[in-house]
Write an enzyme that holds these catalytic residues in place. Structure first.
Site, PDB file in Angstrom:
ATOM      1  N   GLU A   1     -58.516  -7.330  -0.766  1.00  0.00           N
ATOM      2  CA  GLU A   1     -57.057  -7.483  -0.689  1.00  0.00           C
ATOM      3  C   GLU A   1     -56.605  -7.396   0.775  1.00  0.00           C
ATOM      4  O   GLU A   1     -55.791  -8.195   1.243  1.00  0.00           O
ATOM      5  CB  GLU A   1     -56.362  -6.417  -1.535  1.00  0.00           C
ATOM      6  CG  GLU A   1     -56.566  -6.645  -3.041  1.00  0.00           C
ATOM      7  CD  GLU A   1     -55.884  -5.600  -3.905  1.00  0.00           C
ATOM      8  OE1 GLU A   1     -55.520  -4.521  -3.380  1.00  0.00           O
ATOM      9  OE2 GLU A   1     -55.717  -5.862  -5.111  1.00  0.00           O
TER      10      GLU A   1
ATOM     11  N   HIS B   1     -46.840 -26.582 -21.225  1.00  0.00           N
ATOM     12  CA  HIS B   1     -47.217 -27.683 -20.336  1.00  0.00           C
ATOM     13  C   HIS B   1     -46.075 -28.049 -19.405  1.00  0.00           C
ATOM     14  O   HIS B   1     -44.931 -28.077 -19.839  1.00  0.00           O
ATOM     15  CB  HIS B   1     -47.581 -28.896 -21.201  1.00  0.00           C
ATOM     16  CG  HIS B   1     -48.135 -30.026 -20.410  1.00  0.00           C
ATOM     17  ND1 HIS B   1     -49.390 -29.999 -19.843  1.00  0.00           N
ATOM     18  CD2 HIS B   1     -47.595 -31.216 -20.074  1.00  0.00           C
ATOM     19  CE1 HIS B   1     -49.598 -31.127 -19.200  1.00  0.00           C
ATOM     20  NE2 HIS B   1     -48.531 -31.882 -19.313  1.00  0.00           N
TER      21      HIS B   1
ATOM     22  N   GLU C   1     -52.130 -22.894 -19.555  1.00  0.00           N
ATOM     23  CA  GLU C   1     -52.470 -23.603 -20.800  1.00  0.00           C
ATOM     24  C   GLU C   1     -53.974 -23.870 -20.895  1.00  0.00           C
ATOM     25  O   GLU C   1     -54.509 -24.092 -21.980  1.00  0.00           O
ATOM     26  CB  GLU C   1     -51.678 -24.907 -20.941  1.00  0.00           C
ATOM     27  CG  GLU C   1     -52.034 -25.974 -19.933  1.00  0.00           C
ATOM     28  CD  GLU C   1     -51.201 -27.254 -20.109  1.00  0.00           C
ATOM     29  OE1 GLU C   1     -51.037 -27.698 -21.257  1.00  0.00           O
ATOM     30  OE2 GLU C   1     -50.699 -27.781 -19.093  1.00  0.00           O
TER      31      GLU C   1
ATOM     32  N   ALA D   1     -56.159  -6.643 -11.981  1.00  0.00           N
ATOM     33  CA  ALA D   1     -56.014  -7.765 -11.048  1.00  0.00           C
ATOM     34  C   ALA D   1     -56.442  -7.314  -9.666  1.00  0.00           C
ATOM     35  O   ALA D   1     -56.296  -6.146  -9.301  1.00  0.00           O
ATOM     36  CB  ALA D   1     -54.565  -8.237 -11.004  1.00  0.00           C
TER      37      ALA D   1
ATOM     38  N   LYS E   1     -48.929  -2.371  -0.523  1.00  0.00           N
ATOM     39  CA  LYS E   1     -49.923  -3.465  -0.433  1.00  0.00           C
ATOM     40  C   LYS E   1     -49.358  -4.749  -1.025  1.00  0.00           C
ATOM     41  O   LYS E   1     -49.439  -5.821  -0.416  1.00  0.00           O
ATOM     42  CB  LYS E   1     -51.206  -3.020  -1.153  1.00  0.00           C
ATOM     43  CG  LYS E   1     -52.335  -4.009  -1.252  1.00  0.00           C
ATOM     44  CD  LYS E   1     -52.272  -4.963  -2.417  1.00  0.00           C
ATOM     45  CE  LYS E   1     -52.020  -4.411  -3.762  1.00  0.00           C
ATOM     46  NZ  LYS E   1     -53.172  -3.831  -4.440  1.00  0.00           N
TER      47      LYS E   1
ATOM     48  N   ARG F   1     -72.604  -5.015   1.956  1.00  0.00           N
ATOM     49  CA  ARG F   1     -74.062  -4.886   1.809  1.00  0.00           C
ATOM     50  C   ARG F   1     -74.634  -5.745   0.691  1.00  0.00           C
ATOM     51  O   ARG F   1     -75.835  -5.975   0.644  1.00  0.00           O
ATOM     52  CB  ARG F   1     -74.423  -3.419   1.591  1.00  0.00           C
ATOM     53  CG  ARG F   1     -73.819  -2.816   0.335  1.00  0.00           C
ATOM     54  CD  ARG F   1     -74.151  -1.346   0.231  1.00  0.00           C
ATOM     55  NE  ARG F   1     -73.468  -0.732  -0.915  1.00  0.00           N
ATOM     56  CZ  ARG F   1     -73.569   0.538  -1.240  1.00  0.00           C
ATOM     57  NH1 ARG F   1     -74.301   1.348  -0.511  1.00  0.00           N
ATOM     58  NH2 ARG F   1     -72.919   1.014  -2.281  1.00  0.00           N
TER      59      ARG F   1
ATOM     60  N   TYR G   1     -62.071  -3.852  -4.280  1.00  0.00           N
ATOM     61  CA  TYR G   1     -60.658  -4.222  -4.402  1.00  0.00           C
ATOM     62  C   TYR G   1     -59.939  -4.154  -3.050  1.00  0.00           C
ATOM     63  O   TYR G   1     -59.290  -5.095  -2.626  1.00  0.00           O
ATOM     64  CB  TYR G   1     -59.941  -3.217  -5.303  1.00  0.00           C
ATOM     65  CG  TYR G   1     -60.022  -3.365  -6.787  1.00  0.00           C
ATOM     66  CD1 TYR G   1     -61.171  -2.987  -7.488  1.00  0.00           C
ATOM     67  CD2 TYR G   1     -58.926  -3.801  -7.514  1.00  0.00           C
ATOM     68  CE1 TYR G   1     -61.203  -3.064  -8.870  1.00  0.00           C
ATOM     69  CE2 TYR G   1     -58.951  -3.870  -8.904  1.00  0.00           C
ATOM     70  CZ  TYR G   1     -60.092  -3.494  -9.574  1.00  0.00           C
ATOM     71  OH  TYR G   1     -60.124  -3.563 -10.925  1.00  0.00           O
ATOM     72  N   ILE G   2     -60.035  -2.990  -2.415  1.00  0.00           N
ATOM     73  CA  ILE G   2     -59.209  -2.762  -1.230  1.00  0.00           C
ATOM     74  C   ILE G   2     -59.657  -3.663  -0.079  1.00  0.00           C
ATOM     75  O   ILE G   2     -58.831  -4.294   0.595  1.00  0.00           O
ATOM     76  CB  ILE G   2     -59.237  -1.269  -0.816  1.00  0.00           C
ATOM     77  CG1 ILE G   2     -58.659  -0.408  -1.949  1.00  0.00           C
ATOM     78  CG2 ILE G   2     -58.468  -1.048   0.481  1.00  0.00           C
ATOM     79  CD1 ILE G   2     -58.698   1.084  -1.704  1.00  0.00           C
TER      80      ILE G   2
ATOM     81  N   CYS H   1     -50.788   0.481  -4.226  1.00  0.00           N
ATOM     82  CA  CYS H   1     -50.322  -0.736  -4.923  1.00  0.00           C
ATOM     83  C   CYS H   1     -49.010  -1.288  -4.380  1.00  0.00           C
ATOM     84  O   CYS H   1     -48.897  -2.495  -4.128  1.00  0.00           O
ATOM     85  CB  CYS H   1     -50.111  -0.447  -6.415  1.00  0.00           C
ATOM     86  SG  CYS H   1     -51.290   0.694  -7.137  1.00  0.00           S
TER      87      CYS H   1
ATOM     88  N   GLU I   1     -46.550  18.980  -5.506  1.00  0.00           N
ATOM     89  CA  GLU I   1     -47.018  17.804  -4.750  1.00  0.00           C
ATOM     90  C   GLU I   1     -46.992  18.176  -3.273  1.00  0.00           C
ATOM     91  O   GLU I   1     -45.947  18.562  -2.745  1.00  0.00           O
ATOM     92  CB  GLU I   1     -46.110  16.600  -5.042  1.00  0.00           C
ATOM     93  CG  GLU I   1     -46.331  15.402  -4.132  1.00  0.00           C
ATOM     94  CD  GLU I   1     -47.778  14.905  -4.099  1.00  0.00           C
ATOM     95  OE1 GLU I   1     -48.352  14.674  -5.173  1.00  0.00           O
ATOM     96  OE2 GLU I   1     -48.317  14.784  -2.977  1.00  0.00           O
TER      97      GLU I   1
ATOM     98  N   SER J   1     -48.978   9.037 -10.177  1.00  0.00           N
ATOM     99  CA  SER J   1     -48.687   8.315 -11.411  1.00  0.00           C
ATOM    100  C   SER J   1     -49.010   9.153 -12.656  1.00  0.00           C
ATOM    101  O   SER J   1     -48.195   9.259 -13.580  1.00  0.00           O
ATOM    102  CB  SER J   1     -49.519   7.036 -11.458  1.00  0.00           C
ATOM    103  OG  SER J   1     -49.327   6.287 -10.291  1.00  0.00           O
TER     104      SER J   1
ATOM    105  N   ALA K   1     -51.002  23.379  -4.391  1.00  0.00           N
ATOM    106  CA  ALA K   1     -51.341  24.375  -5.410  1.00  0.00           C
ATOM    107  C   ALA K   1     -52.847  24.535  -5.471  1.00  0.00           C
ATOM    108  O   ALA K   1     -53.574  23.538  -5.464  1.00  0.00           O
ATOM    109  CB  ALA K   1     -50.815  23.933  -6.771  1.00  0.00           C
TER     110      ALA K   1
ATOM    111  N   ASP L   1     -57.318   9.404 -10.732  1.00  0.00           N
ATOM    112  CA  ASP L   1     -58.458   9.155  -9.833  1.00  0.00           C
ATOM    113  C   ASP L   1     -59.355  10.380  -9.651  1.00  0.00           C
ATOM    114  O   ASP L   1     -60.516  10.236  -9.273  1.00  0.00           O
ATOM    115  CB  ASP L   1     -57.962   8.694  -8.451  1.00  0.00           C
ATOM    116  CG  ASP L   1     -57.398   7.276  -8.473  1.00  0.00           C
ATOM    117  OD1 ASP L   1     -57.332   6.677  -9.572  1.00  0.00           O
ATOM    118  OD2 ASP L   1     -57.008   6.778  -7.404  1.00  0.00           O
TER     119      ASP L   1
ATOM    120  N   CYS M   1     -50.341   5.213  -5.287  1.00  0.00           N
ATOM    121  CA  CYS M   1     -49.834   3.901  -5.714  1.00  0.00           C
ATOM    122  C   CYS M   1     -48.525   3.557  -5.015  1.00  0.00           C
ATOM    123  O   CYS M   1     -48.383   2.489  -4.435  1.00  0.00           O
ATOM    124  CB  CYS M   1     -49.660   3.904  -7.232  1.00  0.00           C
ATOM    125  SG  CYS M   1     -48.791   2.462  -7.841  1.00  0.00           S
TER     126      CYS M   1
END
Ligand code: NDP
Length: 458
Positions: free
Chosen positions: A180, A434, A439, A339, A50, A197, A176-177, A47, A34, A14, A114, A301, A42
């Site tokens: 999820e 509503h 709301e 999230a 998942k 733990r 998170y992981i 992401c 790469e 990313s 690289a 990361d 991701c």
């Protein structure tokens, strides 16, 4: 000295792809290397796949709940291979888009590893390449705990190559992981134990959210095992057995280590380039993402700061604008909405009550309610929780938190208000939509409690 490129980006995830693409659009001569897959974690093992599996798990629940709304639905079971094929096709499509985006703006792509030879020279799959500036965006990788039998455990990447749903799963960790994975595997029909733990899952999140999530997970049949540190994994026939000390054992078909990730800096030749790292292997950067070498930058990361895709792309874009677009700027690490795609999901922005209370007195508003859908479905454990943490002196909303369906979608908009410095009164004068759950964020009139007063009185 004439360099082969103005910018060389190591890592096509990313952060790297955005930085390379925007730099090229600003007129720079750019290359990216790469070694594994375009789009990085991701798109390929994070992401995107998942979320598709989270969606799959949700459909099962919605289909069951539909009966309460009059639909005559019978569930014939879940076809893992069909889901895997659809997921993999989407991942392949997106990964291809990343590659095409770069080609479209004239970025040179190397499908190769690289490594630094010196501060301006890289070995790229056996070829010597020089660059005036270099960006390290090599991401991170899932790790296993250093315990006997760790090799019998899977890591998060492995979820996306499993050929079938493991019937019994142990998930280690409660970040998170871990959470999820626990929820999506349970939603697809597995028996799930989560072993962690701490006393509550999701360290660092607001306590009310952590408690409400634990409750919701138990209600869907996930076994939570708090205050347990696994010490050993053994394979017995087709089963794996996780133990902690002499008295805790869990048998499963698969064990996932979701106990953290490490920056990908091993073997990059950072010492040859004079780039400093932390003890944990993260690249050290300043506020402009420059490393200890002013012409070498790092982001995503690999710097282990806020390990979220949109943060990485924002930083990559800002750096490209700064270096080649004549628009110097920084992406802010404050108030990053995030999230956790548990069931139900968590959406959050800003400070937890605990963090805000350390800074001074805060007004806390909490609402817990059953969403309309579940007053009909009668499904247990689907209560939503919404919470605002407000600075008592300025009335600014310092934090907004939600556990409940659609919370990730809702929190994106709330995040704008918090980033803009909206006050509780701004929330209050906004008319609600509503009938929605959202709301509730503009109708929480009664303060639940005050926190942080002791600190303010000091
Ligand atoms: P996290 O840091 O969120 O969680 C790591 C978990 O491992 C914690 O529960 C931690 O426990 C536990 N742990 C660490 N070391 C040990 C140990 N020695 N023994 C026992 N338990 C241990 O990492 P993840 O790998 O889950 O996720 C990495 C990052 O990726 C996240 O922080 C997030 O930034 C990003 N991410 C974002 C997602 C999203 O946006 N929805 C989804 C997935 C990942 P403790 O809390 O006690 O330290």
């Amino acid at each position: 000295m004439a360099y082969d490129f103005d910018l060389f980006v190591i890592g096509g995830g990313s952060a790297g792809v955005r930085c390379a693409r925007i730099s090229a659009q600003h007129g720079a001569r750019v290359a990216v290397a790469e070694e594994r897959f375009w789009g990085g974690t991701c798109v390929n093992v994070g992401c995107v796949p998942k979320k598709i599996m989270v969606n799959a798990a949700e459909y099962g629940m919605w289909a069951e709940d539909a009966r309460a709304f009059g639909w005559d639905i019978s569930l014939g079971g879940h076809d893992w291979a069909k889901l895997a094929a659809a997921r993999d096709a989407e991942v392949g499509r997106l990964s291809g888009i990343y590659d095409k985006l770069l080609a479209g703006v004239g970025v040179t792509r190397f499908d190769a590893r690289a490594t630094f030879l010196d501060a301006h020279t890289l070995d790229v799959g056996g070829q010597r390449v020089t660059a005036e500036r270099i960006v390290i965006a090599t991401g991170g990788r899932a790790t296993r705990l250093d315990i006997p039998g760790a090799e019998h455990g899977l890591i998060s990447d492995d979820l996306f190559t499993l050929k079938a749903l493991p019937k019994r799963v142990v998930v280690l960790g409660s970040g998170y992981i871990a959470l999820e994975f626990a929820c999506l595997l349970r939603g697809l029909g597995a028996e799930v134990d989560v072993i962690y733990r701490a006393s509550l899952p999701l360290r660092g999140f607001d306590s009310d959210i952590r408690e409400a999530l634990a409750e919701a997970m138990v209600a869907q049949g996930i076994r939570l095992n708090p205050n347990v540190s696994p010490s050993r994994i053994a394979r017995v026939g087709g089963q794996v057995i996780v133990s902690a000390g002499d008295s805790f054992f869990r048998e499963a078909d698969a064990v996932f280590f979701c106990t953290g990730r490490s920056p990908n800096t091993q073997g990059l030749g950072l010492a040859a380039a004079g780039v400093a790292m932390t003890a944990g292997g993260a690249v050290v950067v300043d506020d402009d993402h420059a490393t200890s070498q002013p012409h070498i930058f790092a982001m995503g990361d690999v710097i282990d700061r806020v390990n979220l895709t949109p943060m990485a792309t924002a930083v990559g874009h800002a750096l490209a604008d700064t270096l080649f677009g004549n628009k110097p700027r920084r992406a802010s690490y404050d108030n990053v909405p995030t999230a956790v795609f548990t069931s139900p999901p968590i959406g959050t922005v800003g400070l937890s009550e605990e963090a805000a209370a350390k800074l001074g007195p805060v007004d806390v508003y909490v609402s817990r309610f059953t969403p309309m859908r579940h007053t009909i479905s009668k499904r247990d454990g689907r209560k939503s929780l919404m919470k605002l943490v407000v600075c008592q002196n300025t009335q600014k909303v310092l934090g907004a938190h939600m556990l409940g369906e659609d919370s990730a979608e809702i929190m994106q908009g709330v995040g704008i208000a918090v980033v803009m410095g909206a006050t509780k009164q701004d929330f209050d004068r906004t008319i609600g939509i509503h009938p929605t759950a959202a709301e509730e964020f503009v109708t929480m009139r009664t303060r639940t409690r005050v926190a942080g007063v002791a600190k303010a009185a000091e």
